[in-house]
Design a protein around this motif. Structure first.
Motif, PDB file in Angstrom:
ATOM      1  N   UNK A  24      30.526  65.106  -1.052  1.00  0.00           N
ATOM      2  CA  UNK A  24      30.957  64.352  -2.234  1.00  0.00           C
ATOM      3  C   UNK A  24      30.795  65.220  -3.469  1.00  0.00           C
ATOM      4  N   UNK A  25      31.351  64.760  -4.587  1.00  0.00           N
ATOM      5  CA  UNK A  25      31.285  65.509  -5.827  1.00  0.00           C
ATOM      6  C   UNK A  25      31.070  64.603  -7.020  1.00  0.00           C
ATOM      7  N   UNK A  26      30.584  65.208  -8.117  1.00  0.00           N
ATOM      8  CA  UNK A  26      30.349  64.499  -9.369  1.00  0.00           C
ATOM      9  C   UNK A  26      31.071  65.219 -10.495  1.00  0.00           C
ATOM     10  N   UNK A  27      31.863  64.464 -11.258  1.00  0.00           N
ATOM     11  CA  UNK A  27      32.519  65.015 -12.432  1.00  0.00           C
ATOM     12  C   UNK A  27      31.770  64.613 -13.691  1.00  0.00           C
ATOM     13  N   UNK A  28      32.122  65.231 -14.819  1.00  0.00           N
ATOM     14  CA  UNK A  28      31.372  65.011 -16.053  1.00  0.00           C
ATOM     15  C   UNK A  28      31.618  63.625 -16.661  1.00  0.00           C
ATOM     16  N   UNK A  29      32.598  62.885 -16.148  1.00  0.00           N
ATOM     17  CA  UNK A  29      32.845  61.529 -16.665  1.00  0.00           C
ATOM     18  C   UNK A  29      32.431  60.440 -15.675  1.00  0.00           C
ATOM     19  N   UNK A  30      31.877  60.823 -14.537  1.00  0.00           N
ATOM     20  CA  UNK A  30      31.515  59.847 -13.512  1.00  0.00           C
ATOM     21  C   UNK A  30      30.306  59.020 -13.940  1.00  0.00           C
ATOM     22  N   UNK A  67      22.878  70.986 -17.517  1.00  0.00           N
ATOM     23  CA  UNK A  67      21.716  70.330 -18.133  1.00  0.00           C
ATOM     24  C   UNK A  67      21.517  68.982 -17.431  1.00  0.00           C
ATOM     25  N   UNK A  68      20.494  68.917 -16.607  1.00  0.00           N
ATOM     26  CA  UNK A  68      20.276  67.750 -15.760  1.00  0.00           C
ATOM     27  C   UNK A  68      18.952  67.097 -16.120  1.00  0.00           C
ATOM     28  N   UNK A  69      18.974  65.789 -16.348  1.00  0.00           N
ATOM     29  CA  UNK A  69      17.764  65.012 -16.600  1.00  0.00           C
ATOM     30  C   UNK A  69      17.597  63.956 -15.533  1.00  0.00           C
ATOM     31  N   UNK A 142      24.207  65.618 -17.076  1.00  0.00           N
ATOM     32  CA  UNK A 142      24.084  64.663 -15.984  1.00  0.00           C
ATOM     33  C   UNK A 142      22.710  64.012 -16.057  1.00  0.00           C
ATOM     34  N   UNK A 143      22.683  62.682 -16.045  1.00  0.00           N
ATOM     35  CA  UNK A 143      21.438  61.920 -16.040  1.00  0.00           C
ATOM     36  C   UNK A 143      21.356  61.146 -14.731  1.00  0.00           C
ATOM     37  N   UNK A 144      20.234  61.310 -14.016  1.00  0.00           N
ATOM     38  CA  UNK A 144      19.984  60.597 -12.760  1.00  0.00           C
ATOM     39  C   UNK A 144      18.796  59.668 -12.975  1.00  0.00           C
ATOM     40  N   UNK A 145      19.018  58.374 -12.759  1.00  0.00           N
ATOM     41  CA  UNK A 145      17.985  57.361 -13.002  1.00  0.00           C
ATOM     42  C   UNK A 145      17.673  56.650 -11.692  1.00  0.00           C
ATOM     43  N   UNK A 171      26.547  60.021 -15.233  1.00  0.00           N
ATOM     44  CA  UNK A 171      25.391  59.170 -14.966  1.00  0.00           C
ATOM     45  C   UNK A 171      25.389  58.777 -13.497  1.00  0.00           C
ATOM     46  N   UNK A 172      24.217  58.870 -12.867  1.00  0.00           N
ATOM     47  CA  UNK A 172      24.009  58.338 -11.519  1.00  0.00           C
ATOM     48  C   UNK A 172      22.753  57.480 -11.575  1.00  0.00           C
TER      49      UNK A 172
END
Length: 597
Positions: A24-30, A67-69, A142-145, A171-172
């Motif tokens: 799978x993949x993640x784009x900057x607007x996902x 830049x990942x948080x 990208x922010x992962x919560x 955002x995920x």
């Protein structure tokens, strides 16, 4: 722009395969919401996406200078740290105070806090807010919560949803809060059986798409089952020693049998019989409750009534007294003045936030058997062990010490123990803690048809609005406030600082309502609504029985393919059944309109 790619990623812990060739993949607007059962691999997937967890095989690639948080389920801080040091670091005060984005985060998550207080003096929920604030003031692609709404009240969850909607970047989020998922996500990943199934849209769209996928799968499975029966019947026909059947037919039947899906480890909640309630359930009469001397009372001359069949949701900021009200009804808190009248027919079940009533040294099965060893559901009787299996505890798990269970398993065990006792009044204090979405759906289904009185305290807005009919608020002024507009009205009043009308005693209110002429355009009376809902329940029970009979008729039709007389008889019965179903559905719609639903 693509930010993260997973290619054929697999990861297992011992025999438990959590990810099996996932790409799978993640784009900057996902903006992705991740759902699935507890222990199914959601947090593991987030660890792989962030690069914290190394997969057994496959490749994970990040775009350069990403830049990942990330917010983890557990918050870790250095010893002796203060709120200011963790959230703001070495930023000068004039620097961060002049930044509207940082001010918004501090106001939303840490309102009025002393930033120099050591974190060691803060509660677990307050430390969670600090970790979230530290993440949100940073700038990330990208922010992962992971479970960001844990320990947040409804007001803070609403602020967080609005903040994330306005925030730029990907955002995920992993959460069991379905309202939050709908508010902030536009795509859904379901982690199940080592695979990641992708859906467009938030939680509501995911449910609709999954229901359609399951409908199509059920239709295909029904056709496959019919083919299985025909193949097996063909194989069994004739003398056992006969071996002249074409080998491809035998291979086809064996392949179908081998392809039978394994039995799932499901959590199935069932409806328990309820003792009949009388007219009086709880009357709270001019009650004052003060937990600490010298402090303002939590309840000040409160008069309120809980009637039979009432379904009440309580909202309010942390510390407003929601749990205290439940403990007052349960008899665990004595009022300073006034009294609480409890109906003679009340059989109470109280689910607290704590797990203290569960002895960690006892086995799971022993803990249920001490409540009741057998329970009768309909015409069948189940043992405590059988009920545990229906709640997701397999035979080997039933002998596990309670101290070795996860938080979600303990919560499930609490619910089973509570419901095995067949209460007719239930007080639920944060029942959704540590429960996954599938279990929440099952619990809602159970409570939908449960006929007793219910008082619920929950920060899960979706769950609260789903199972309650009225919402009351504790605003810290010693009383209860009526919210005709539900949670949304509560949030609007809190944001505007406006007051909410105080609830008088129900009997006084009913007396005034009886003395006031009803306008011509008024809605149905309370008695009419109750009668309409009873009619809805009657029709639903009849529809359920017809649905079971319809399934039986389809099976009999498939089995009687060569008997034309029997086919005609079954077909006539099926047509009559479908006509009755259509008429009942119209009756249900009419009753629902009468109930105002």
């Amino acid at each position: 722009m693509n930010l993260v790619n997973l290619e054929n990623v697999s990861l297992a812990y011992g025999p438990n395969v959590l990810l099996d060739s996932v790409s799978l993949g993640l784009d900057d607007t996902d903006r992705v919401g991740v759902v699935g059962r507890n222990g199914g691999g959601k947090s593991t997937l987030m660890g792989v996406v962030s690069g914290r967890v190394e997969p057994d095989s496959g490749r994970v690639t990040h775009t350069r200078a990403l830049r990942l948080g990330q917010l983890l389920q557990r918050d870790e801080f250095p010893a002796g740290a203060t709120v200011r040091g963790v959230v703001l670091g070495d930023r000068a005060e004039h620097d961060w105070a002049g930044d509207p984005r940082i001010r918004d985060v501090l106001t939303g998550l840490l309102p009025g806090w002393d930033l120099d207080v050591p974190l060691a003096e803060r509660s677990g929920g307050e430390r969670r807010r600090v970790a979230l604030a530290r993440l949100l003031i940073g700038e990330h692609d990208l922010v992962i919560l992971d479970e960001p709404t844990n320990h947040l009240d409804i007001e803070a969850i609403d602020w967080l949803a609005r903040h994330l909607r306005e925030r730029r970047g990907a955002l995920v989020v992993v959460t069991h809060d379905r309202w939050f998922l709908d508010a902030v996500t536009t795509r859904t990943w379901e982690v199940s059986d080592g695979q990641v199934h992708r859906y467009e849209g938030g939680y509501a769209a995911y449910v609709l798409a999954k229901a359609e996928r399951q409908r199509q799968a059920a239709a295909a499975e029904e056709r496959r089952q019919n083919l299985i029966r025909k193949e097996l019947a063909w194989l069994r026909r004739g003398p056992p020693a006969r071996t002249s059947k074409p080998k491809f037919r035998i291979d086809a039947a064996n392949a179908l049998i081998a392809d039978e899906p394994p039995v799932r480890d499901t959590v199935e909640l069932v409806t328990f019989a309820a003792t009949r309630l009388g007219k009086t359930v709880y009357d709270v009469l001019d009650v004052t409750v003060r937990l600490d001397s010298g402090q303002p009372p939590i309840f000040d001359h409160l008069t309120w009534q809980l009637g039979p069949g009432d379904r009440i949701g309580l909202v309010g900021v942390n510390g407003a007294g929601k749990t205290t009200l439940l403990r007052l009804l349960a008899g665990e808190v004595a009022p300073e003045a006034g009294r609480v009248v409890r109906g003679k027919t009340v059989r109470l079940g109280h689910l607290s936030q704590e797990l203290a009533e569960l002895d960690p040294a006892r086995r799971v099965l022993e803990s249920v058997e001490e409540i009741r060893q057998h329970v009768r559901l309909g015409k069948r009787e189940f043992t405590a062990g059988q009920m545990l299996e229906r709640f997701g505890f397999r035979a080997d798990r039933q002998w596990t010490p309670i101290g070795d269970l996860s938080g979600g398993e303990r919560r499930r065990l609490q619910l089973l123990r509570l419901l095995m006792d067949e209460p007719n009044v239930i007080l639920l204090d944060e029942p959704t803690n540590d429960l996954d979405i599938d279990t929440l759906n099952e619990l809602e289904d159970l409570l939908d048809g449960w006929p007793g009185s219910l008082v619920l305290v929950s920060h899960d807005r979706y769950f609260l609005e789903r199972i309650t009919d009225r919402v009351l608020a504790l605003l810290g002024d010693g009383g209860l406030a009526m919210l005709p507009g539900g949670v949304e009205e509560y949030l609007e009043r809190r944001r505007s600082g406006g007051a909410v009308a105080q609830i008088p005693g129900r009997r006084e209110a009913e007396q005034r309502a009886a003395e006031t002429p009803r306008p011509a355009a008024a809605g149905p009376s309370a008695a009419e609504v109750r009668a309409a809902r009873k009619e809805m329940q009657r029709v639903e029970r009849r529809l359920e029985r017809l649905g079971s009979r319809e399934s039986e008729l389809h099976e009999q039709l498939a089995a009687s393919a060569a008997d034309y007389a029997r086919l005609a008889e079954l077909d006539a019965e099926l047509k009559a059944l479908l006509a009755e179903k259509e008429q009942l559905e119209e009756e249900w719609l009419s009753a629902a309109e009468g109930a105002g639903e």
